[in-house]
Each structure stands twice: as C-alpha cells, then as structure tokens.
Design a protein around this motif. Structure first.
Motif, short mmCIF file in Angstrom:
data_model
loop_
_atom_site.label_atom_id
_atom_site.label_comp_id
_atom_site.label_asym_id
_atom_site.label_seq_id
_atom_site.Cartn_x
_atom_site.Cartn_y
_atom_site.Cartn_z
N ASP A 183 -6.87 -3.11 -4.67
CA ASP A 183 -5.44 -2.80 -4.67
C ASP A 183 -5.00 -2.55 -3.23
O ASP A 183 -5.52 -1.64 -2.57
CB ASP A 183 -5.20 -1.56 -5.53
CG ASP A 183 -3.75 -1.09 -5.51
OD1 ASP A 183 -2.88 -1.84 -5.01
OD2 ASP A 183 -3.48 0.04 -5.96
N THR A 184 -4.06 -3.36 -2.75
CA THR A 184 -3.55 -3.19 -1.39
C THR A 184 -2.07 -2.82 -1.38
O THR A 184 -1.42 -2.84 -0.34
CB THR A 184 -3.75 -4.49 -0.56
OG1 THR A 184 -3.08 -5.56 -1.24
CG2 THR A 184 -5.22 -4.82 -0.41
N SER A 185 -1.53 -2.44 -2.54
CA SER A 185 -0.08 -2.19 -2.65
C SER A 185 0.37 -0.99 -1.81
O SER A 185 1.54 -0.92 -1.42
CB SER A 185 0.30 -1.96 -4.11
OG SER A 185 -0.38 -0.82 -4.64
N SER A 186 -0.51 -0.06 -1.50
CA SER A 186 -0.13 1.13 -0.73
C SER A 186 -0.30 0.91 0.77
O SER A 186 -0.03 1.82 1.56
CB SER A 186 -0.97 2.33 -1.16
OG SER A 186 -2.33 2.11 -0.82
N GLY A 187 -0.73 -0.27 1.16
CA GLY A 187 -1.00 -0.53 2.57
C GLY A 187 -2.44 -0.22 2.95
O GLY A 187 -2.87 -0.53 4.06
N GLN A 188 -3.19 0.39 2.03
CA GLN A 188 -4.61 0.64 2.24
C GLN A 188 -5.40 -0.30 1.35
O GLN A 188 -4.88 -0.81 0.34
CB GLN A 188 -4.97 2.09 1.87
CG GLN A 188 -4.28 3.14 2.72
CD GLN A 188 -4.60 4.53 2.20
OE1 GLN A 188 -4.42 4.83 1.02
NE2 GLN A 188 -5.07 5.38 3.08
#
Length: 200
Positions: free
Chosen positions: A37-42
């Motif tokens: 999951d890269t939705s938070s920028g991490q």
C-alpha cells in the motif's frame, strides 16, 4: 520453488511469515505480509486477506498444500513454537503486525518500522491430532484470543520446560530504549499450553 498447482499458486509472495517444522518432512507456513500500500506516501506491506492463509510444505515431495482453515487475524513478523501433548500438537504464534513500513533511509539501520496501532498482542493456535492437513486454527470463546502483556513485533519465542511452557520476549519498536514505555519490553510473557493462555 513451489509446484505449479492451484493450491501452490495461492501461495502469493509474502514477507515475514512463520515457518514451523512439524515433522521430519512437514512444515507449517503461516501468515506473512502479502500486499503493498503506497496510498499514504509510504511503502507499507500489509497482511490482507491472503495473510490469513496457511500452508503445509512437504520437503520430501516438494508439494505445498493450502489448509482450509484460516488464521483469525492476518499477521506477519510473528514468532511461533510447537507444543506437543499426549493427544495434540499445537503451533502457537505470538504477536506480529498487520502492516510494516519499509523505510530504506532509516537512521536506525533497520529499514522496517511499524505503527503500534497495527502491532498485535494476540496469539493464533493451530491444533491437530495426528494429521496436520486436517488441523484447525482455534476459535476462542467470545472471539477474544489470549493477549500478551504488550504488543510485540519480531518477538522471540522458545519452549522453556518439559510441560511446554513458552517464553515470549522482545518485539518492541526500534530505538525503544529512548522511549518512555521502554520498560514494558524488559518483561516477558509465559504461555501455558494447558490453560491455553498466558500466566498472570
């Protein structure tokens, strides 16, 4: 490598599952973080529904079979021990997390970090009589699994007595010695296989 069967194909890429030897040839592979999951920028690796799956690997034939039973909670970075009684064998899994953050630029010299909200204090118990292929993950009364003193990610777990007591230690956030709650990780949890709970 895994054989190209429909069951083996369900063994998606996963990081930090537990691999536990059940016999001379059988190994239980359980959990692991299976999605990104890269939705938070991490870059977060999360368990997803596939993180609840478990498999038996036969080292003599190379066969990998998915079990019909699922873990209660998908998890990775957990510890596991085997406890044998006169009638049953249990694989007890401690702690872990539902997600890990990958940070290759970490100043802590270890590129994995976690949010304590996603860390786990609960256990999973896989139980079988003689044949692990028909074993089941235990459903706890009221749906509430036994809990450790604190949440632990990458803990250690070992059998410490002939009657199967298990000692679970460590598993705190990196750099925990600098944090106010560091004292809790100086304590260990002791698993009682007869009570299927922790000693209090």
């Amino acid at each position: 490598s895994c054989p190209d069967t429909s069951e083996a194909a369900e063994y998606t890429n996963r990081i930090f599952p537990s691999v536990t030897q059940l016999s001379d040839k059988h190994f239980l592979i359980a959990g692991g973080l299976t999605n990104v999951d890269t939705s938070s920028g991490q870059t977060r690796f999360v368990s997803g529904d596939s993180g609840k799956k478990a498999f038996i690997y036969n080292s003599q034939t190379g066969d990998l079979k998915r079990l019909s039973t699922l873990m209660n909670v998908g998890r990775g970075a957990h510890a596991a021990i085997v406890v044998k009684t006169q009638t049953k064998t249990q694989v007890v899994m401690f702690g872990g997390t539902t997600a890990l953050i990958h940070n290759p630029n970490s100043t802590k010299k270890f590129p994995w970090d976690f949010d304590t909200i996603e860390a786990l204090s609960t256990v999973e118990v896989f139980e079988y009589d003689q044949d692990p292929f028909v074993g089941q993950f235990k459903a706890f009364a009221g749906g509430v699994a036994p809990q450790m003193f604190t949440k632990r990610v990458f803990p250690t777990a070992n059998i410490i007595s002939d009657d199967g007591l298990g000692l679970v230690c460590g598993g705190g956030p990196w750099g925990v010695a600098d944090k106010p709650n560091s004292i809790v990780f100086r304590e260990c949890d002791v698993w009682d296989p007869v009570a299927t709970d922790f000693l209090r």
